[in-house]
Design an enzyme around this catalytic site. Structure first.
Site, mmCIF file in Angstrom:
data_model
loop_
_atom_site.group_PDB
_atom_site.id
_atom_site.type_symbol
_atom_site.label_atom_id
_atom_site.label_comp_id
_atom_site.label_asym_id
_atom_site.label_seq_id
_atom_site.Cartn_x
_atom_site.Cartn_y
_atom_site.Cartn_z
ATOM 1 C CB SER A 53 -5.218 -49.495 6.938
ATOM 2 O OG SER A 53 -6.428 -50.113 6.547
ATOM 3 C CE1 TYR A 111 -2.487 -52.652 3.299
ATOM 4 C CE2 TYR A 111 -4.649 -52.944 4.289
ATOM 5 C CZ TYR A 111 -3.701 -52.131 3.703
ATOM 6 O OH TYR A 111 -3.952 -50.786 3.538
#
Ligand code: NDP
Ligand code: 8X3
Length: 256
Positions: free
Chosen positions: A143, A156
């Site tokens: 990501s 995350y």
């Protein structure tokens, strides 16, 4: 390498978003599909949809369970063992709040899924990829959150930074096997991701993607298809993709 009926793609998190779009994208090219995820009904629906086009094998799988991962890989039927692409896509973000307000359990869930789960699947599938050899690919879904810090990104983003470094380190070890490794790093993409992150808040999800054009699941599936079907001598190490209407912002400064 030709990409014909005997090519198999193994996808984690095929029940939604990028994973499901990737299944559809590769079905169009005639690849055999191994589709995994926890929601069995969705796997069955997808098998129903794509089974007329290509061979499909579905397996209910929680990637956090290392023993279950090993069993699913060991039990792959003969026609589904020549894996040419592994897409480590299963993952999630939770707790869109500052670190100091986040629940420890949510941090553990992200680590267990995005880090331990990805490692579990990679370890189990690697021997089959090495058997396939030149032109095989591991496509890990990292990501932009693994590259760029942002408020509420805490664990995350850290799990996705792990995905990048693990991808690069795998490359070092796999160089003589012909197995390629790519870390795909999407920015904002409208899937069920924000619904999961906000625990079902559809209004929050709609607001995040409002009045701009986010990436779609199909956009990312297209990139996965691109990297996994390049000539065998090419390895895309890292592919960072944002919507044209997303970019970086200024450093935060806290003033008295
Ligand atoms: P979705 O929520 O739409 O899909 C997530 C998928 O992961 C689902 O199929 C879900 O299946 C699966 N999954 C979650 N936990 C587990 C688990 N424990 N075991 C097996 N499967 C699991 O989101 P996306 O498609 O957007 O997300 C896919 C990946 O892309 C994730 O790794 C995410 O971090 C990453 N990503 C997403 C971005 C975005 O903006 N959407 C941007 C950058 C990266 P099930 O619940 O059935 O198990
Ligand atoms: C998730 C994408 O934009 O929330 O990996 O960082 S974003």
């Amino acid at each position: 390498m030709s990409h014909n009926q005997s090519n198999v793609i193994f996808i984690t998190g095929a029940t939604s978003g990028f994973g499901r779009a990737t299944a559809r994208r590769f079905a169009r090219e005639g690849w055999s599909l191994v589709l995994t995820g926890r929601r069995v009904e969705r796997l069955q629906e997808l098998a129903q949809e794509l089974g007329a086009q290509v061979p499909v094998h579905i397996a209910a799988l929680d990637v956090r369970d290392a023993a279950a991962v090993k069993e699913v890989v060991a039990a792959l039927p003969e026609g589904f063992r020549r894996i040419v692409a592994l897409v480590n896509n299963a993952g999630l973000a939770l707790a869109p709040v500052p670190s100091q307000n986040a629940a420890l359990e949510d941090w553990h869930t992200m680590i267990d899924t995005n880090v331990t789960g990805l490692v579990n699947v990679t370890h189990a599938v690697l021997p089959l990829l090495i058997e396939t050899g030149a032109g095989a690919s591991i496509v890990n879904i990292g990501s932009v959150a693994g590259e760029w810090p942002y408020p509420g990104g805490h664990v995350y983003g850290a799990t996705k930074a792990f995905v990048k470094q693990f991808s690069f380190n795998l490359r070092c070890d796999l160089i003589s096997t012909g197995v390629r490794v790519t870390d795909i790093e999407p920015g904002m993409a409208e899937t069920e991701f924000t619904l999961v992150r906000t625990r079902g808040n559809q209004a929050a999800s709609d607001a995040l993607y409002a009045n701009m054009t986010p990436l779609s699941a199909e956009d990312i599936a297209e990139q996965i298809h691109y990297v996994a079907t390049l000539p065998a001598h090419i390895n895309i190490n890292r592919l960072e993709i944002m919507p044209a209407r997303q970019a970086w912002s200024a450093f935060a400064v806290h003033r008295d």
